[in-house]
Design an enzyme around this catalytic site. Structure first.
Site, PDB file in Angstrom:
ATOM      1  N   THR A 106       5.952 -10.964   2.582  1.00 58.04           N
ATOM      2  CA  THR A 106       5.219  -9.764   2.161  1.00 58.04           C
ATOM      3  C   THR A 106       5.507  -9.350   0.720  1.00 58.04           C
ATOM      4  O   THR A 106       4.707  -8.641   0.114  1.00 58.04           O
ATOM      5  CB  THR A 106       5.568  -8.573   3.093  1.00 58.04           C
ATOM      6  OG1 THR A 106       6.978  -8.373   3.068  1.00 58.04           O
ATOM      7  CG2 THR A 106       5.115  -8.834   4.514  1.00 58.04           C
ATOM      8  N   ASP A 107       6.647  -9.810   0.167  1.00 60.93           N
ATOM      9  CA  ASP A 107       7.034  -9.325  -1.175  1.00 60.93           C
ATOM     10  C   ASP A 107       5.989  -9.639  -2.243  1.00 60.93           C
ATOM     11  O   ASP A 107       5.751  -8.832  -3.136  1.00 60.93           O
ATOM     12  CB  ASP A 107       8.375  -9.928  -1.605  1.00 60.93           C
ATOM     13  CG  ASP A 107       9.551  -9.379  -0.806  1.00 60.93           C
ATOM     14  OD1 ASP A 107       9.355  -8.425  -0.030  1.00 60.93           O
ATOM     15  OD2 ASP A 107      10.665  -9.907  -0.965  1.00 60.93           O
ATOM     16  N   LYS A 153       2.146  -3.712  -1.596  1.00 62.93           N
ATOM     17  CA  LYS A 153       3.275  -3.410  -0.720  1.00 62.93           C
ATOM     18  C   LYS A 153       3.869  -2.097  -1.207  1.00 62.93           C
ATOM     19  O   LYS A 153       4.245  -1.976  -2.375  1.00 62.93           O
ATOM     20  CB  LYS A 153       4.316  -4.521  -0.758  1.00 62.93           C
ATOM     21  CG  LYS A 153       5.423  -4.336   0.260  1.00 62.93           C
ATOM     22  CD  LYS A 153       6.375  -5.518   0.313  1.00 62.93           C
ATOM     23  CE  LYS A 153       7.412  -5.289   1.408  1.00 62.93           C
ATOM     24  NZ  LYS A 153       8.373  -6.399   1.500  1.00 62.93           N
ATOM     25  N   TYR A 192      18.716 -11.640   7.739  1.00 66.03           N
ATOM     26  CA  TYR A 192      18.041 -12.777   8.356  1.00 66.03           C
ATOM     27  C   TYR A 192      17.610 -13.742   7.259  1.00 66.03           C
ATOM     28  O   TYR A 192      17.677 -13.420   6.074  1.00 66.03           O
ATOM     29  CB  TYR A 192      16.806 -12.300   9.140  1.00 66.03           C
ATOM     30  CG  TYR A 192      15.738 -11.714   8.251  1.00 66.03           C
ATOM     31  CD1 TYR A 192      15.790 -10.382   7.844  1.00 66.03           C
ATOM     32  CD2 TYR A 192      14.688 -12.504   7.773  1.00 66.03           C
ATOM     33  CE1 TYR A 192      14.836  -9.849   6.996  1.00 66.03           C
ATOM     34  CE2 TYR A 192      13.728 -11.970   6.927  1.00 66.03           C
ATOM     35  CZ  TYR A 192      13.801 -10.652   6.542  1.00 66.03           C
ATOM     36  OH  TYR A 192      12.858 -10.126   5.699  1.00 66.03           O
ATOM     37  N   GLU A 220      -9.603   4.981 -22.530  1.00 72.20           N
ATOM     38  CA  GLU A 220      -9.535   6.201 -23.337  1.00 72.20           C
ATOM     39  C   GLU A 220     -10.206   5.891 -24.674  1.00 72.20           C
ATOM     40  O   GLU A 220     -10.358   4.710 -25.039  1.00 72.20           O
ATOM     41  CB  GLU A 220      -8.093   6.685 -23.492  1.00 72.20           C
ATOM     42  CG  GLU A 220      -7.137   5.659 -24.020  1.00 72.20           C
ATOM     43  CD  GLU A 220      -5.688   6.169 -24.012  1.00 72.20           C
ATOM     44  OE1 GLU A 220      -4.940   5.724 -24.884  1.00 72.20           O
ATOM     45  OE2 GLU A 220      -5.332   7.000 -23.167  1.00 72.20           O
ATOM     46  N   THR A 231       9.072 -13.623   6.206  1.00 76.33           N
ATOM     47  CA  THR A 231       9.707 -12.998   7.371  1.00 76.33           C
ATOM     48  C   THR A 231       8.943 -13.302   8.654  1.00 76.33           C
ATOM     49  O   THR A 231       9.531 -13.346   9.730  1.00 76.33           O
ATOM     50  CB  THR A 231       9.798 -11.472   7.138  1.00 76.33           C
ATOM     51  OG1 THR A 231      10.544 -11.271   5.948  1.00 76.33           O
ATOM     52  CG2 THR A 231      10.478 -10.750   8.278  1.00 76.33           C
TER      53      THR A 231
HETATM   54  N1  DAS Z   1      11.645 -12.104   2.216  1.00 75.38           N
HETATM   55  C1  DAS Z   1      10.448 -11.445   1.918  1.00 75.38           C
HETATM   56  C2  DAS Z   1       9.322 -12.385   1.581  1.00 75.38           C
HETATM   57  O1  DAS Z   1       9.346 -13.510   1.992  1.00 75.38           O
HETATM   58  C3  DAS Z   1      10.060 -10.381   2.847  1.00 75.38           C
HETATM   59  C4  DAS Z   1       8.943 -10.628   3.843  1.00 75.38           C
HETATM   60  O2  DAS Z   1       8.454 -11.688   4.128  1.00 75.38           O
HETATM   61  O3  DAS Z   1       8.533  -9.631   4.411  1.00 75.38           O
HETATM   62  O4  DAS Z   1       8.428 -11.961   0.943  1.00 75.38           O
END
Ligand code: DAS
Length: 331
Positions: free
Chosen positions: A99-100, A172, A33, A287, A20
Site C-alpha cells: 500500500t505504501d 494513502k 511482519y 496563479e 502486506t
Molecule cells: N510494507 C508496505 C508495502 O509493501 C505496507 C503495505 O503493503 O501495506 O507497501
C-alpha cells in the site's frame, strides 16, 4: 497457472508484486511482519477455497514490500498488462501491491494504458496471518470490481476497505488503519462488498487510448518547502540541475521568496517546475504569476502523483509548461 471454476466466471489475470497482502508475521498476535511472503499460487488456492468465483491466471512479478518498487518491476508489470489488454482470453487484470506506493504504481499504469479493460490494484493493511486480516476481503472485492464490465472506462482503479478509488484521485492517508485510503476530488467512485457493487456514476473514459507512452522515467526531485527556508537550502535539495522539480509547497503551492527565485532560475534553464501542496488535500490552481514564471500548477494531484506525471511527461519529451499544464488539468 490457470485455475478454473464456472465457464461464465470472469477470466482474470492476477499479477502479484508482494506487499502486506502477501505478508506474514508467523504469529497472529505479532505487530512486526514481513511483506511479500505468500506466492500467488497459494494465494489463489485460498481464494478459491473461500468460494471467490473467477477463472484466475496468476503470475508472480515480484514479492517485495512496495517501498522497494523500481523501474524494472514497473516495466514488467506494464508489459504483462499491455499484452493482457490485447489477449481475448483475459477479461480483466488485478495487481496485488503493497500500500505504501500503490498510488504511484496505479497512476503510472493509469497514464500509460488504454481504458479498455478493468485494471484493479489491491492491497492490505494487515498481514495474512494477523487477526482481522483485511487482504482476502479486499481481494474478493477486487474480483467483484474486475469482473464487472462497467469497471472499464474508468482508468486504473484501487480497491481498499470496501471502497473503489480512481488512480488519479487516490492517496494513502493513514499509516495503519484498514480504511487507509482517501480520494480527492472524488472521494471514491463506488462502494463494494464481495457480493455487491454500487457505482456512483457512468464510466467517464470509455475506450480512451493511453494518455502517455510508458518510457524509462528520469529522476525528478521533490523540493520539500518549509517556513523560513533559505535559497541555499533549496539549492542543496536540487543539486545536479534536474530536468523537472515538484514543489511540495506551503498551502496552495506557495514558497518563501528566496525559494521562488531559485525555482525561477531552474525554470529559465528549461526545467519543468510544478507547484503542488504539502497539505493533505485540495486544489493548487494556477496563479497570475505562473505564466510569467513558467510554472505549472499541480491542480488536484498530490505530491507523489504530481512527481509521477512530471517524470512521465519529461520521458515523453514534454517539457513545455503550457503543454504540461493540460495533463494536470485532466480528470
Ligand atoms: N510494507 C508496505 C508495502 O509493501 C505496507 C503495505 O503493503 O501495506 O507497501
Amino acid at each position: 497457472m490457470a485455475r478454473g471454476r464456472g465457464m461464465t466466471d470472469p477470466r482474470i489475470l492476477v499479477l502479484a508484486t508482494g506487499g502486506t497482502i502477501a505478508g506474514q508475521a508467523g504469529d497472529a498476535m505479532r505487530a512486526d511482519y514481513r511483506p511479500g511472503q505468500i506466492g500467488i499460487g497459494a494465494y489463489l488456492e485460498q481464494a478459491h477455497a473461500l468460494g471467490i468465483a473467477a477463472q484466475f491466471t496468476g503470475r508472480q512479478i515480484a514479492n517485495i514490500g512496495s517501498e522497494d518498487i523500481d523501474a524494472s518491476i514497473w516495466s514488467r508489470l506494464y508489459a504483462e498488462i499491455d499484452l493482457a489488454m490485447r489477449d481475448e482470453g483475459i477479461d480483466a487484470i488485478i495487481v496485488t501491491h503493497g500500500t505504501d506506493t500503490a498510488e504511484e504504481t496505479a497512476f503510472l499504469l493509469d497514464l500509460t494504458l488504454p481504458s479498455t479493460k478493468p485494471v484493479v490494484l489491491v492491497g492490505a493493511m494487515r498481514p495474512a496471518d494477523a487477526v482481522g486480516y483485511d487482504g482476502m476481503r479486499n481481494f474478493a472485492n477486487a474480483v467483484r470490481v474486475a469482473g464487472d464490465p462497467e469497471a472499464a472506462g474508468r482508468g486504473v482503479l484501487v480497491v481498499m476497505g470496501d471502497r473503489v478509488h480512481s488512480a488519479r484521485d487516490v492517496r494513502k492517508a493513514q499509516t495503519r488503519a484498514t480504511e487507509a485510503f482517501r480520494g480527492f476530488p472524488r472521494e471514491s467512485v463506488a462502494i463494494v462488498t464481495p457480493s455487491r457493487l454500487d457505482w456512483f456514476g457512468a464510466p467517464w473514459r470509455v475506450d480512451e487510448p493511453a494518455r502517455l507512452e510508458f518510457l524509462p522515467l528520469p529522476e525528478v526531485p521533490i523540493l520539500a518547502v518549509y517556513a523560513g527556508m533559505s535559497a541555499a537550502a533549496a539549492e542543496r535539495q536540487l543539486a545536479g540541475d534536474p530536468p523537472g522539480i515538484v514543489v511540495s509547497g506551503l498551502g496552495e503551492g506557495n514558497m518563501p521568496d528566496p525559494v521562488r527565485q531559485v525555482l525561477l532560475r531552474h525554470a529559465r534553464r528549461g526545467c519543468l517546475v510544478v507547484r503542488a501542496s504539502r497539505t493533505d488535500e485540495g486544489l493548487v490552481d494556477r496563479e497570475p504569476q505562473d505564466d510569467a514564471n513558467g510554472f505549472v500548477a499541480a491542480r488536484a494531484l498530490g505530491v507523489p502523483k504530481a512527481r509521477m506525471l512530471t517524470a512521465l511527461l519529461l520521458a515523453n519529451g514534454i517539457a513545455d509548461p503550457v503543454e504540461a499544464q493540460h495533463f494536470f488539468d485532466e480528470r
